[in-house]
Design an enzyme around this catalytic site. Sequence first.
Site, mmCIF file in Angstrom:
data_model
loop_
_atom_site.group_PDB
_atom_site.id
_atom_site.type_symbol
_atom_site.label_atom_id
_atom_site.label_comp_id
_atom_site.label_asym_id
_atom_site.label_seq_id
_atom_site.Cartn_x
_atom_site.Cartn_y
_atom_site.Cartn_z
ATOM 1 N N ARG A 148 0.827 -1.217 0.000
ATOM 2 C CA ARG A 148 0.000 0.000 0.000
ATOM 3 C C ARG A 148 0.858 1.262 0.000
ATOM 4 O O ARG A 148 0.421 2.317 -0.454
ATOM 5 C CB ARG A 148 -0.990 -0.036 1.171
ATOM 6 C CG ARG A 148 -2.079 -1.083 0.985
ATOM 7 C CD ARG A 148 -2.965 -1.208 2.204
ATOM 8 N NE ARG A 148 -2.277 -1.727 3.354
ATOM 9 C CZ ARG A 148 -2.177 -3.007 3.692
ATOM 10 N NH1 ARG A 148 -2.775 -3.918 2.957
ATOM 11 N NH2 ARG A 148 -1.514 -3.386 4.758
ATOM 12 N N GLU A 193 5.282 -10.231 15.025
ATOM 13 C CA GLU A 193 4.776 -10.723 16.309
ATOM 14 C C GLU A 193 5.176 -12.191 16.506
ATOM 15 O O GLU A 193 5.637 -12.594 17.568
ATOM 16 C CB GLU A 193 3.262 -10.558 16.334
ATOM 17 C CG GLU A 193 2.688 -10.648 17.711
ATOM 18 C CD GLU A 193 1.187 -10.421 17.696
ATOM 19 O OE1 GLU A 193 0.650 -9.949 16.674
ATOM 20 O OE2 GLU A 193 0.562 -10.747 18.726
#
Length: 193
Positions: A76, A113
């Site tokens: 993006r 993560e």
Amino acid sequence: MFYIHIATYYCIKLIKLMSIKSKIRTIKDFPKTGIMFRDVSTLFADPEGIRMLVDSFRREYELRKDIDLIVGIESRGFIVGSLIANALNKGFVMIRKPGKLPGKVISQSYALEYGEDSVEIHQDAFPKGTRVLIMDDLIATGGTVAAAISLVEQLGGIVSELAFIVDLPDLGGSRKLMDEGYKVFSLTEFEGE
Ligand code: AMP
């Protein structure tokens, strides 16, 4: 009279930024449970959204003398970065996921993560000393843009600023990078992440 003009200018600016925020859709539990995904595809799909996005970043950067090039992060960041490169009459360079760039690359890994990812840039993407504005749609923990900063600096580039449509301030990325001395700009924030 002067103060009325200033107040009007800031009121219009605030209304536009609220309007940009209202065009960003939130999808709960994507890509996994507990994540509020801030989906800028609804902003990009709206011609008024694109216009406000470009106008807001153009106003922020058009008078800046310390930006030679826009670097956008896949994927993006390519959309917002190339729109703004065009608006500012600058070139655009891609930072891509591994294995996508055809020429010789340098890579930088960063922690997710769970596990690790990496990003790449062409070794000859720009000359040493180029002053760069790095762009992505969103900053959360700042891990992705930190990897992008490392790539730009390994090539001898100077990071003038980091720019995003959205900041998630509660995840601490923008604060951490500002504490390290980088300039960070975002059009809107979503609190409580
Ligand atoms: P980070 O490295 O944690 O700053 O994450 C930033 C990158 O992950 C950006 O490229 C974003 O597109 C994506 N991202 C992270 N969290 C979100 C979220 N809540 N909504 C949308 N995109 C996100």
